[in-house]
Design an enzyme around this catalytic site. Structure first.
Site, PDB file in Angstrom:
ATOM      1  N   THR A 102       0.866  -1.180   0.000  1.00  0.00           N
ATOM      2  CA  THR A 102       0.000   0.000   0.000  1.00  0.00           C
ATOM      3  C   THR A 102       0.898   1.223   0.000  1.00  0.00           C
ATOM      4  OG1 THR A 102      -1.806  -1.098   1.160  1.00  0.00           O
ATOM      5  CG2 THR A 102      -1.760   1.299   1.258  1.00  0.00           C
ATOM      6  N   LYS A 177      -7.490   1.702  -2.957  1.00  0.00           N
ATOM      7  CA  LYS A 177      -7.122   1.292  -1.594  1.00  0.00           C
ATOM      8  C   LYS A 177      -7.128   2.494  -0.642  1.00  0.00           C
ATOM      9  CE  LYS A 177      -5.522  -1.107   1.871  1.00  0.00           C
ATOM     10  NZ  LYS A 177      -4.241  -1.814   1.906  1.00  0.00           N
ATOM     11  N   LYS A 252      -0.844   5.184   8.560  1.00  0.00           N
ATOM     12  CA  LYS A 252      -0.117   5.283   7.291  1.00  0.00           C
ATOM     13  C   LYS A 252      -1.081   5.507   6.128  1.00  0.00           C
ATOM     14  CE  LYS A 252       2.031   2.273   3.880  1.00  0.00           C
ATOM     15  NZ  LYS A 252       2.421   0.884   3.560  1.00  0.00           N
TER      16      LYS A 252
END
Length: 303
Positions: A102, A177, A252
């Site tokens: 990611t 995502k 994050k």
């Protein structure tokens, strides 16, 4: 016969990044009959990978040398780009690169460019589903890249996946995502706030769950990952908030969403607030706890 990337045919796969997500993903590829050459910087991760039937290699370049497919699962965009620069020149001609990390959209697009420079196919394919989904082979893959590269990747992803979605061109998987996890972070805070309010009002956890799970408050953060113990036995709340999906990883992803929003000129006030709350939660030393543990922060408690 030269191996091709087809369903039910053994493929040589290099897997770079064998952490909490990478190791069970690689294990499912081995179970599906593929030959997996793996590398990770952490010796303990290599030990686990070896137990799962992965052939442990001395370095990333050695892992990709004879691989038809290269999968990376790494912490950040800078790591993906560094690894791609090292391994792409040494990869098998025409190999397929799949990055399931990611990372930010810009880095994902740069990684595609590195692959193309060396005549390689590539997709960005981050995942949703956490360590449980990785172990069960039920991850959702959000893929970005050319249609022909996606067609090559789909049979490779299937042993690890519950669902595979082609989201668009280079970087589209990462965009999906980031948006998905911004919604997840916001919704978890909303669900946690509702349970904290219910506690103050004398309403039991089960009563709130029974109402909200079958009415307009229903969402994944409630029905699958309920932040209080009891109503959903499989949720991390029943294991003292052991992840799962760590709060540090949620922070994050929320930071990535805010960087993307700033770059694109999008207004995301709820996403910004969620990022601030998870930053405070992490600053209290909770980065290794499950992200649903933020309910304790909202109560004014620590884990």
């Amino acid at each position: 016969m030269t191996a091709t990337i087809q369903e039910n045919l053994m493929t040589t796969i290099a897997f770079i990044g064998l952490g909490n997500m990478g190791n069970p993903m690689a294990a499912n590829l081995v179970k599906a009959g593929h030959s997996v050459n793996g590398f990770d910087l952490m010796p303990e991760n290599l030990t686990v990978a070896r137990e799962h039937g992965v052939t442990v290699m001395a370095n990333a370049v050695a892992a990709v040398k004879d691989a038809d497919v290269v999968i990376t699962m790494l912490p950040a965009g800078k790591h993906v780009l560094s690894v791609y620069e090292d391994i792409a020149p040494k990869a098998k001609p025409g190999a397929l690169f799949i990055d399931s990390s990611t990372i930010d959209v810009e880095s994902a697009r740069k990684a595609h460019a590195v692959a193309k420079k060396h005549g390689l196919h590539s997709i960005d394919a981050p995942v949703s589903g956490g360590t449980g989904g990785a172990a069960a082979g039920t991850l959702t893959f959000m893929a970005g890249g050319a249609k022909d590269a996606f067609a090559k990747a789909e049979p490779i992803l299937k042993p690890m996946a519950g669902r595979i979605v082609h989201c668009g061109d280079d970087g589209a998987g990462q965009a999906a995502k980031i948006c998905n996890n911004m919604m997840l972070g916001i919704s978890m805070i909303g669900v946690a706030e509702a349970f904290v309010l219910a506690e103050k009002l004398g309403l039991s956890h089960q009563a709130l769950f029974d109402v909200a799970s079958t009415s307009s408050g229903q969402c994944w953060s409630l029905t699958t990952y309920c932040p209080v113990p009891g109503p959903v036995p499989a949720s991390p709340a029943n294991r003292d908030y052991k992840p799962g999906f760590a709060a540090a990883l949620m922070l994050k992803d929320l930071k990535l969403s805010q960087e993307a929003a700033q770059s694109a000129g999008a207004v995301t006030p709820m996403g910004a607030e969620a990022a601030q709350l998870y930053a405070l939660f992490n600053a209290q030393g909770n980065g290794g706890a499950d992200f649903s543990g933020i309910i304790n922060f909202l109560r004014g408690n620590s884990l």
